[in-house]
Design an enzyme around this catalytic site. Sequence first.
Site, PDB file in Angstrom:
ATOM      1  N   HIS A   1       0.860  -1.181   0.000  1.00 50.60           N
ATOM      2  CA  HIS A   1       0.000   0.000   0.000  1.00 50.60           C
ATOM      3  C   HIS A   1       0.895   1.230   0.000  1.00 50.60           C
ATOM      4  CE1 HIS A   1      -3.659   2.366   0.784  1.00 50.60           C
ATOM      5  NE2 HIS A   1      -2.823   3.163   1.428  1.00 50.60           N
ATOM      6  N   CYS A   2       0.723   2.080  -0.994  1.00 52.31           N
ATOM      7  CA  CYS A   2       1.594   3.239  -1.147  1.00 52.31           C
ATOM      8  C   CYS A   2       0.876   4.503  -0.672  1.00 52.31           C
ATOM      9  CB  CYS A   2       2.021   3.403  -2.608  1.00 52.31           C
ATOM     10  SG  CYS A   2       3.097   4.829  -2.866  1.00 52.31           S
TER      11      CYS A   2
END
Length: 595
Positions: free
Chosen positions: A429-430
Amino acid sequence: MEEYEKEAGCVPILHPEEIKPQSHYNHGYSENVGRKSHVDDYSTWDIVKATQYGIFERCRELVEAGYDVRQPDKENVTLLHWAAINNRIDLVKYYISKGAIVDQLGGDLNSTPLHWATRQGHLSMVVQLLKYGADPSLIDGEGCSCVHLAAQFGHTSIVAYLIAKGQDVDMMDQNGMTPLMWAAYRTVDPTRLLLTFNVSVNLGDKYHKNTALHWAVLAGNTTVISLLLDANANVDAQNIKVTRSSQHDPLFLCVIILSLSPFELQLDSFTIMLQKVMLGTPFLVIWLVGFIADLDIDSWLAKGIMYAGVWVAVQFLSKNCLRFLQTCTLKCLLSSIFLNLAAHLPFATVHIPFLLNSMALFYNFGKSWKSDPGIIKASEEQKKKTIVELAETGSLDLSIFCSTCLIRKPIRSKHCAVCNRCIAKFDHHCPWVGNCVGSGNHRYFMGYLFFLLCMICWMMYGCISYWRIHCATSYAKDGFWLYLTQIASCSPWMFWMFLNSIFHFMWVAVLIMCQLYQIAGLGITTNERMNARRYKHFKVTATSIESPFNHGCIRNLIDFFEIRCCGLIRPVTVDWTTQYTIEYDQTSGSGYQLV
């Protein structure tokens, strides 16, 4: 808590160790049950003991000799109960074939064999008894049906199976307690599953109108409290007896908890509006930093006060506006270039390449941010069908089944705790793009990193060109340290932008190199590299990870970026949202086949 329950007039809630059939468990189900005795002669065993230990031949011998399988023992417990609680599926089949009543009541609480199997968490036995017509809606002596028992004891897979087979997710027991209330009071896992089934979170129980949120607060179950608040549980719900001054009052405790996080729980609409406004603030922030540095003010104290004000504002915004952080890096770099370099460098050699790079950067950033990263979707009917199929084939294991999304997890997928959804071929997850990186947008994420790195290089090139054109320097004569003083004095704004660019260049370069190494060299994702030992399809040693998805550097890049070269190359494309298993094939060049 006990005082509160007495005041509220509720039926006492028993903990697992207080439930009446415990006397049966002590000698009928223990750590020793399931292991055959070291003595090989079972000829002296009675049928109850033989059933508990699963000695099929001895049980059949006694039944054939005339023992009535419906006959309860001295504790009013039938053979089917003992077989169910000890998960003796072969004996259950045999006893039912000999006339055992599948829903016969027994024990101190008049429970059915299905109740006993549910309490103990034997999913395979629950499946078997339901196949023989057991009724999961029957209540035991405490007024609980099977779905309530499964929720009490945290048997998430059984809760899922019973609901998929038609049990009402909002079914109330004799005391008016729903499965969600029991889960909120006792445990955590079934809560996520029940919320996914669109349970009614604001129902009150029969006796004192406590909602699931009240019960969670009573139990001090902070995880469930958070889940219920996210599900829009009504914090203003009142039970029958509300005493604001009482420290045991659930509503009073709810108010205390809510007061700890006002921005998230009381000012949601304002925060959402503020986030939208903050989308453009990085332009202003980066401009202010350079503007203050370039002000024609001799007093550094005055500039320091200005910088402190900017810092306080950034800290406030970063804590309350997530999107501010997510877009800050990209926008700071772009705004600084537009503001500082556009008027100083040649159009043909700098502006046109810069604009093309900017367009590519914005496109890939937008696709990384807004495109579907590979969310695994299913209708409610499909979810229930999947649960039933997995349970009845003995595969309803939480390692391959997501109890939050209620789906069978494809291979290489993972549930993202931030987004609260399962992502196919999950990488990570960025926070910088505000999205998961998975099968649907990983290529765009790599494009975003590449063009961001190019943009940073443009920035550094522009700063050096500016100093060469507009600043009087004597690097060859005076050396490096004096040169730094000269360029910093010439334009503090530009010097600040150069330092900022160097910092971002380092982490972007490291990130893109790590990503390329994983994609081309290892054929795995970031999640798989970090958790390779958890996945049985990887062979992990102290120095290497052998991946079944690694086809060699060139083929890995072709497949990942789907390079076709006008049809000259054929990449292998896989729909990772529906790919559940792999089978190894020694005759194939890749060593495995996707099935």
